[in-house]
Design an enzyme around this catalytic site. Sequence first.
Site, PDB file in Angstrom:
ATOM      1  N   ASN A  42       0.839  -1.196   0.000  1.00  0.00           N
ATOM      2  CA  ASN A  42       0.000   0.000   0.000  1.00  0.00           C
ATOM      3  C   ASN A  42       0.880   1.253   0.000  1.00  0.00           C
ATOM      4  O   ASN A  42       1.960   1.280   0.599  1.00  0.00           O
ATOM      5  CB  ASN A  42      -1.030   0.004   1.133  1.00  0.00           C
ATOM      6  CG  ASN A  42      -0.475  -0.224   2.509  1.00  0.00           C
ATOM      7  OD1 ASN A  42       0.576  -0.829   2.670  1.00  0.00           O
ATOM      8  ND2 ASN A  42      -1.170   0.255   3.519  1.00  0.00           N
ATOM      9  N   GLU A  44       0.317   5.193   0.667  1.00  0.00           N
ATOM     10  CA  GLU A  44      -0.624   6.207   1.145  1.00  0.00           C
ATOM     11  C   GLU A  44      -0.177   7.608   0.724  1.00  0.00           C
ATOM     12  O   GLU A  44       0.913   7.783   0.162  1.00  0.00           O
ATOM     13  CB  GLU A  44      -0.761   6.093   2.673  1.00  0.00           C
ATOM     14  CG  GLU A  44      -1.352   4.742   3.057  1.00  0.00           C
ATOM     15  CD  GLU A  44      -1.661   4.605   4.543  1.00  0.00           C
ATOM     16  OE1 GLU A  44      -1.220   5.460   5.346  1.00  0.00           O
ATOM     17  OE2 GLU A  44      -2.355   3.626   4.897  1.00  0.00           O
ATOM     18  N   CYS A  53      -4.167   0.618  -2.442  1.00  0.00           N
ATOM     19  CA  CYS A  53      -3.999  -0.659  -1.741  1.00  0.00           C
ATOM     20  C   CYS A  53      -2.919  -1.513  -2.400  1.00  0.00           C
ATOM     21  O   CYS A  53      -2.677  -1.413  -3.616  1.00  0.00           O
ATOM     22  CB  CYS A  53      -5.302  -1.448  -1.744  1.00  0.00           C
ATOM     23  SG  CYS A  53      -6.620  -0.699  -0.792  1.00  0.00           S
ATOM     24  N   GLU A  55      -2.985  -4.639  -3.186  1.00  0.00           N
ATOM     25  CA  GLU A  55      -3.502  -5.527  -4.236  1.00  0.00           C
ATOM     26  C   GLU A  55      -3.556  -4.820  -5.575  1.00  0.00           C
ATOM     27  O   GLU A  55      -3.204  -5.371  -6.619  1.00  0.00           O
ATOM     28  CB  GLU A  55      -4.911  -6.009  -3.882  1.00  0.00           C
ATOM     29  CG  GLU A  55      -4.999  -6.856  -2.636  1.00  0.00           C
ATOM     30  CD  GLU A  55      -5.273  -6.029  -1.374  1.00  0.00           C
ATOM     31  OE1 GLU A  55      -4.729  -4.911  -1.234  1.00  0.00           O
ATOM     32  OE2 GLU A  55      -6.036  -6.511  -0.523  1.00  0.00           O
ATOM     33  N   CYS A  86     -10.244  -4.993   0.381  1.00  0.00           N
ATOM     34  CA  CYS A  86     -11.382  -4.070   0.405  1.00  0.00           C
ATOM     35  C   CYS A  86     -12.278  -4.299  -0.808  1.00  0.00           C
ATOM     36  O   CYS A  86     -11.890  -4.952  -1.777  1.00  0.00           O
ATOM     37  CB  CYS A  86     -10.890  -2.620   0.462  1.00  0.00           C
ATOM     38  SG  CYS A  86     -10.316  -1.978  -1.119  1.00  0.00           S
ATOM     39  N   CYS A  89     -10.798  -3.290  -4.230  1.00  0.00           N
ATOM     40  CA  CYS A  89      -9.807  -4.247  -4.758  1.00  0.00           C
ATOM     41  C   CYS A  89     -10.485  -5.511  -5.268  1.00  0.00           C
ATOM     42  O   CYS A  89     -10.069  -6.078  -6.281  1.00  0.00           O
ATOM     43  CB  CYS A  89      -8.771  -4.593  -3.686  1.00  0.00           C
ATOM     44  SG  CYS A  89      -7.605  -3.247  -3.418  1.00  0.00           S
TER      45      CYS A  89
HETATM   46  N1  THU Z   1      -5.210  -1.673   2.449  1.00  0.00           N
HETATM   47  C1  THU Z   1      -4.594  -2.467   1.530  1.00  0.00           C
HETATM   48  O1  THU Z   1      -3.536  -2.130   1.003  1.00  0.00           O
HETATM   49  N2  THU Z   1      -5.162  -3.645   1.229  1.00  0.00           N
HETATM   50  C2  THU Z   1      -6.254  -4.158   1.862  1.00  0.00           C
HETATM   51  O2  THU Z   1      -6.635  -5.286   1.577  1.00  0.00           O
HETATM   52  C3  THU Z   1      -6.969  -3.362   2.863  1.00  0.00           C
HETATM   53  C4  THU Z   1      -6.480  -1.988   3.061  1.00  0.00           C
HETATM   54  C5  THU Z   1      -4.556  -0.437   2.840  1.00  0.00           C
HETATM   55  C6  THU Z   1      -5.205   0.855   2.449  1.00  0.00           C
HETATM   56  C7  THU Z   1      -4.628   1.794   3.466  1.00  0.00           C
HETATM   57  O3  THU Z   1      -3.338   2.204   3.056  1.00  0.00           O
HETATM   58  C8  THU Z   1      -4.454   0.939   4.715  1.00  0.00           C
HETATM   59  O4  THU Z   1      -4.462  -0.398   4.256  1.00  0.00           O
HETATM   60  C9  THU Z   1      -5.520   1.135   5.768  1.00  0.00           C
HETATM   61  O5  THU Z   1      -6.763   1.052   5.224  1.00  0.00           O
END
Ligand code: THU
Length: 146
Positions: A42, A44, A53, A55, A86, A89
Site C-alpha cells: 500500500n 498512502e 492498496c 492488491e 477491500c 480491490c
Molecule cells: N489496504 C490495503 O492495502 N489492502 C487491503 O486489503 C486493505 C487496506 C490499505 C489501504 C490503506 O493504506 C491501509 O491499508 C488502511 O486502510
Amino acid sequence: MSPKELLALAIAARAHAYAPYSHYSVGAALLTRGGKVFTGCNVENASYGLGTCAERVALATAVAAGEREFEWIAVAVGGADKARPCGACRQVLSEFAPELRLVLGNGRGRSMVTRLSRLLPMAFSLREPPASRRKRRPASLKRRGR
Ligand code: THU
C-alpha cells in the site's frame, strides 16, 4: 509455486509499505498463469483518498508488464486478523480474474485460502455472465431484436 511461497513474497513486499497515516502495512503477491509473480504494497498519501492498496499496486504493475491472466494472490497484513481485501480491490481484481484464488495471511503465521467469487458474488461486469447465471429473456424482447 505454492500458496505458502506466494504468501512469503507478500510478507516480504509488506516491508515496503508506505503507510505513515494508517500505520497499517499491507503486502501483496500476484501469481500469473505463466508462473510470474508481481508484488505490491500500500502507498498512502497526505491527501488520504489518493492512497492505493497493495492488491491494486500489484495488479497494475502486472498489467503494465503485459500480464492479464492471474491464478493466485497472496495478501499479508500484521496483527491477529487475516487480510481482507477491500471492496474496491475485489472489483478491480475481478476485472481480470473473477475466479482468482486468494491466500490471506495475518502477522502470526496463520492464513486461509478462498476464492474471489466467494468474496464478491455477482461482481459487476460488462462481459456476458456464465450461461448458468444468465436470465432467459422474454420472447417479446427477442422478437424486436433487443
Ligand atoms: N489496504 C490495503 O492495502 N489492502 C487491503 O486489503 C486493505 C487496506 C490499505 C489501504 C490503506 O493504506 C491501509 O491499508 C488502511 O486502510
